[in-house]
Write an enzyme that holds these catalytic residues in place. Sequence first.
Site, PDB file in Angstrom:
ATOM      1  N   CYS A 156      10.282   5.008   5.641  1.00 52.51           N
ATOM      2  CA  CYS A 156      10.911   5.266   4.329  1.00 52.51           C
ATOM      3  C   CYS A 156      11.833   6.480   4.400  1.00 52.51           C
ATOM      4  O   CYS A 156      12.894   6.487   3.762  1.00 52.51           O
ATOM      5  CB  CYS A 156       9.844   5.450   3.254  1.00 52.51           C
ATOM      6  SG  CYS A 156       9.080   3.884   2.778  1.00 52.51           S
ATOM      7  N   GLU A 215       8.701   3.042  -1.849  1.00 48.66           N
ATOM      8  CA  GLU A 215      10.005   3.721  -1.828  1.00 48.66           C
ATOM      9  C   GLU A 215      11.103   2.736  -1.443  1.00 48.66           C
ATOM     10  O   GLU A 215      12.158   2.644  -2.083  1.00 48.66           O
ATOM     11  CB  GLU A 215      10.005   4.882  -0.812  1.00 48.66           C
ATOM     12  CG  GLU A 215       9.019   5.980  -1.120  1.00 48.66           C
ATOM     13  CD  GLU A 215       7.635   5.761  -0.514  1.00 48.66           C
ATOM     14  OE1 GLU A 215       7.182   4.601  -0.436  1.00 48.66           O
ATOM     15  OE2 GLU A 215       7.004   6.763  -0.139  1.00 48.66           O
ATOM     16  N   ASN A 223       4.366  -0.911  -3.499  1.00 46.93           N
ATOM     17  CA  ASN A 223       4.122  -1.458  -2.160  1.00 46.93           C
ATOM     18  C   ASN A 223       3.653  -2.906  -2.258  1.00 46.93           C
ATOM     19  O   ASN A 223       2.920  -3.291  -3.160  1.00 46.93           O
ATOM     20  CB  ASN A 223       3.163  -0.594  -1.344  1.00 46.93           C
ATOM     21  CG  ASN A 223       1.859  -0.275  -2.025  1.00 46.93           C
ATOM     22  OD1 ASN A 223       1.783  -0.172  -3.250  1.00 46.93           O
ATOM     23  ND2 ASN A 223       0.806  -0.120  -1.241  1.00 46.93           N
ATOM     24  N   ILE A 224       4.128  -3.684  -1.315  1.00 50.52           N
ATOM     25  CA  ILE A 224       3.840  -5.124  -1.276  1.00 50.52           C
ATOM     26  C   ILE A 224       3.286  -5.417   0.113  1.00 50.52           C
ATOM     27  O   ILE A 224       4.020  -5.365   1.113  1.00 50.52           O
ATOM     28  CB  ILE A 224       5.122  -5.942  -1.547  1.00 50.52           C
ATOM     29  CG1 ILE A 224       5.710  -5.553  -2.912  1.00 50.52           C
ATOM     30  CG2 ILE A 224       4.814  -7.434  -1.498  1.00 50.52           C
ATOM     31  CD1 ILE A 224       7.146  -5.972  -3.114  1.00 50.52           C
ATOM     32  N   GLU A 225       1.994  -5.686   0.158  1.00 52.69           N
ATOM     33  CA  GLU A 225       1.339  -5.860   1.462  1.00 52.69           C
ATOM     34  C   GLU A 225       1.374  -7.320   1.910  1.00 52.69           C
ATOM     35  O   GLU A 225       1.729  -8.218   1.147  1.00 52.69           O
ATOM     36  CB  GLU A 225      -0.091  -5.316   1.396  1.00 52.69           C
ATOM     37  CG  GLU A 225      -0.073  -3.819   1.138  1.00 52.69           C
ATOM     38  CD  GLU A 225      -1.429  -3.158   1.285  1.00 52.69           C
ATOM     39  OE1 GLU A 225      -2.469  -3.863   1.282  1.00 52.69           O
ATOM     40  OE2 GLU A 225      -1.436  -1.918   1.399  1.00 52.69           O
ATOM     41  N   CYS A 277       6.822  -0.648   1.723  1.00 52.56           N
ATOM     42  CA  CYS A 277       6.403   0.526   0.946  1.00 52.56           C
ATOM     43  C   CYS A 277       7.123   0.565  -0.412  1.00 52.56           C
ATOM     44  O   CYS A 277       8.193  -0.027  -0.594  1.00 52.56           O
ATOM     45  CB  CYS A 277       6.741   1.807   1.697  1.00 52.56           C
ATOM     46  SG  CYS A 277       5.820   2.025   3.212  1.00 52.56           S
TER      47      CYS A 277
HETATM   48  N1  THU Z   1       2.819   3.110   1.556  1.00 52.47           N
HETATM   49  C1  THU Z   1       3.864   3.254   0.681  1.00 52.47           C
HETATM   50  O1  THU Z   1       4.077   2.408  -0.204  1.00 52.47           O
HETATM   51  N2  THU Z   1       4.680   4.331   0.833  1.00 52.47           N
HETATM   52  C2  THU Z   1       4.546   5.247   1.834  1.00 52.47           C
HETATM   53  O2  THU Z   1       5.453   6.021   2.077  1.00 52.47           O
HETATM   54  C3  THU Z   1       3.276   5.315   2.557  1.00 52.47           C
HETATM   55  C4  THU Z   1       2.531   4.032   2.634  1.00 52.47           C
HETATM   56  C5  THU Z   1       1.967   1.923   1.421  1.00 52.47           C
HETATM   57  C6  THU Z   1       2.072   0.957   2.561  1.00 52.47           C
HETATM   58  C7  THU Z   1       0.750   0.258   2.500  1.00 52.47           C
HETATM   59  O3  THU Z   1       0.849  -0.812   1.575  1.00 52.47           O
HETATM   60  C8  THU Z   1      -0.204   1.302   1.936  1.00 52.47           C
HETATM   61  O4  THU Z   1       0.607   2.306   1.363  1.00 52.47           O
HETATM   62  C9  THU Z   1      -1.118   1.929   2.970  1.00 52.47           C
HETATM   63  O5  THU Z   1      -0.407   2.421   4.034  1.00 52.47           O
END
Ligand code: THU
Length: 134
Positions: free
Chosen positions: A92, A56, A43-45, A54
């Site tokens: 996702c 995935e 995940n890259i915020e 996310c």
């Molecule tokens: N996140 C994912 O990477 N995959 C998911 O299916 C659920 C949420 C990440 C997004 C965000 O960076 C962090 O988790 C909190 O929601």
Amino acid sequence: MSYQSQYFLEAKEAQKRAYAPYSNFKVGAYLITKDGRTFYGANIENAAYPSCICAERSSLVTAISEGYRPGEFESITITVNADKPSSPCGTCRQVLKELCDDDMPVYMTNHTGELLESTVAKLLPYGFSGKDLE
Ligand code: THU
């Protein structure tokens, strides 16, 4: 190919690449293609929260950008630092529906490698797809 514990270890490696300074909730994804290539996703915020990507989707867009096409994926394994195995978010699930076979396994693991196994179709029952546009 059915689940192997190595998939969890690979997803853990992918998780190390997460950029999650806001939630500190690091997610890793390990995508395998039908011809045996593998892709990491994390995940890259973003400070603008809706712009977060996310793990995935990160793995899937990397593979598609590398030339893979919908339906060419074998499985995806996801992991998180939590007791509950990772569960793909709604967005996702929709992207998995677009790019992966309905019966493709989705392996969800927790921080110890505990496994919950599902499929794209089971995660998105009555899902919308390109077929609905025909
Ligand atoms: N996140 C994912 O990477 N995959 C998911 O299916 C659920 C949420 C990440 C997004 C965000 O960076 C962090 O988790 C909190 O929601």
